[in-house]
Design a protein around this motif. Sequence first.
Motif, short mmCIF file in Angstrom:
data_model
loop_
_atom_site.label_atom_id
_atom_site.label_comp_id
_atom_site.label_asym_id
_atom_site.label_seq_id
_atom_site.Cartn_x
_atom_site.Cartn_y
_atom_site.Cartn_z
N LYS A 75 3.53 -8.90 -10.11
CA LYS A 75 2.68 -10.07 -10.39
C LYS A 75 1.28 -9.89 -9.82
O LYS A 75 1.10 -9.28 -8.78
CB LYS A 75 3.31 -11.34 -9.80
CG LYS A 75 4.59 -11.75 -10.47
CD LYS A 75 5.12 -13.02 -9.84
CE LYS A 75 6.40 -13.43 -10.51
NZ LYS A 75 6.98 -14.64 -9.90
N GLY A 76 0.32 -10.46 -10.53
CA GLY A 76 -1.04 -10.53 -10.03
C GLY A 76 -1.86 -9.27 -10.15
O GLY A 76 -2.95 -9.19 -9.58
N LYS A 77 -1.38 -8.28 -10.86
CA LYS A 77 -2.16 -7.06 -11.04
C LYS A 77 -3.18 -7.26 -12.15
O LYS A 77 -2.89 -7.86 -13.19
CB LYS A 77 -1.26 -5.87 -11.36
CG LYS A 77 -0.29 -5.50 -10.26
CD LYS A 77 -1.05 -4.95 -9.07
CE LYS A 77 -0.10 -4.56 -7.95
NZ LYS A 77 -0.76 -3.93 -6.85
N LYS A 78 -4.38 -6.76 -11.94
CA LYS A 78 -5.45 -6.94 -12.94
C LYS A 78 -5.31 -5.98 -14.11
O LYS A 78 -5.65 -6.30 -15.24
CB LYS A 78 -6.81 -6.75 -12.28
CG LYS A 78 -7.17 -7.83 -11.29
CD LYS A 78 -8.52 -7.58 -10.66
CE LYS A 78 -8.81 -8.67 -9.64
NZ LYS A 78 -10.07 -8.46 -8.96
N SER A 81 -2.33 -0.75 -16.70
CA SER A 81 -2.33 0.63 -17.19
C SER A 81 -2.05 1.61 -16.05
O SER A 81 -1.88 2.80 -16.29
CB SER A 81 -3.67 0.96 -17.86
OG SER A 81 -4.73 0.90 -16.92
N PHE A 82 -2.00 1.12 -14.79
CA PHE A 82 -1.69 1.97 -13.64
C PHE A 82 -0.21 1.89 -13.30
O PHE A 82 0.40 0.82 -13.36
CB PHE A 82 -2.52 1.54 -12.42
CG PHE A 82 -4.00 1.70 -12.61
CD1 PHE A 82 -4.56 2.96 -12.65
CD2 PHE A 82 -4.81 0.58 -12.74
CE1 PHE A 82 -5.93 3.11 -12.83
CE2 PHE A 82 -6.19 0.73 -12.91
CZ PHE A 82 -6.74 2.00 -12.96
N LEU A 83 0.37 3.04 -12.91
CA LEU A 83 1.79 3.07 -12.54
C LEU A 83 2.09 2.15 -11.35
O LEU A 83 3.17 1.58 -11.27
CB LEU A 83 2.21 4.50 -12.21
CG LEU A 83 2.29 5.46 -13.39
CD1 LEU A 83 2.67 6.85 -12.90
CD2 LEU A 83 3.28 4.97 -14.43
N GLY A 84 1.13 2.01 -10.44
CA GLY A 84 1.33 1.17 -9.26
C GLY A 84 1.46 -0.30 -9.59
O GLY A 84 1.77 -1.11 -8.71
N SER A 85 1.26 -0.67 -10.83
CA SER A 85 1.38 -2.06 -11.26
C SER A 85 2.82 -2.42 -11.62
O SER A 85 3.10 -3.53 -12.04
CB SER A 85 0.48 -2.32 -12.47
OG SER A 85 -0.86 -2.07 -12.14
N TYR A 86 3.72 -1.45 -11.47
CA TYR A 86 5.11 -1.65 -11.87
C TYR A 86 6.04 -1.32 -10.71
O TYR A 86 5.72 -0.54 -9.82
CB TYR A 86 5.45 -0.77 -13.07
CG TYR A 86 4.63 -1.11 -14.29
CD1 TYR A 86 5.07 -2.08 -15.18
CD2 TYR A 86 3.40 -0.52 -14.52
CE1 TYR A 86 4.31 -2.42 -16.29
CE2 TYR A 86 2.63 -0.85 -15.61
CZ TYR A 86 3.09 -1.81 -16.49
OH TYR A 86 2.34 -2.15 -17.58
N ARG A 87 7.22 -1.92 -10.76
CA ARG A 87 8.25 -1.69 -9.76
C ARG A 87 9.50 -1.21 -10.48
O ARG A 87 9.90 -1.79 -11.50
CB ARG A 87 8.53 -2.98 -9.01
CG ARG A 87 9.56 -2.84 -7.94
CD ARG A 87 9.71 -4.10 -7.14
NE ARG A 87 9.13 -5.27 -7.80
CZ ARG A 87 9.58 -6.49 -7.66
NH1 ARG A 87 10.60 -6.74 -6.89
NH2 ARG A 87 9.01 -7.50 -8.29
N LEU A 88 10.12 -0.16 -9.96
CA LEU A 88 11.35 0.35 -10.54
C LEU A 88 12.54 -0.20 -9.76
O LEU A 88 12.54 -0.22 -8.53
CB LEU A 88 11.39 1.88 -10.48
CG LEU A 88 10.28 2.61 -11.23
CD1 LEU A 88 10.40 4.11 -11.01
CD2 LEU A 88 10.34 2.28 -12.71
#
Length: 118
Positions: A75-78, A81-88
């Motif tokens: 949540k809250g990522k601008k 398109s970056f991998l760090g915007s996701y959680r596995l």
Amino acid sequence: MLNISPTISTEEISKLIRSLLNRKALGLDGILNKVLKVAALVIIKDLVKIASYYFTSGIILKSLKEFITVVLRKKGKKDYSFLGSYRLIALKNTLAKVLEKHIANIIFKAAEEHRLLF
């Protein structure tokens, strides 16, 4: 050379099961950690036999090796398109989690004993 016992004690498996977090998603087996904790009070001896069999025979059921990985947006990522915007999140078999914790403990103790950790 590591001297690792292929058996697991009732106390050890009880401790591992109690350490599972309650508020986790179901794995492929459909068993909640909270349910395993309650059921373990009745089936602990059978769980010890099963776990010891896996460690002595070296045979692990295919279903214990399978898991599903789910990708969730943080949540809250601008910019997504970056991998760090996701959680596995890995959805694993509940018994597999217990067996993995036991193996991880053995490896950790061996690493400490042989001074491999800083």
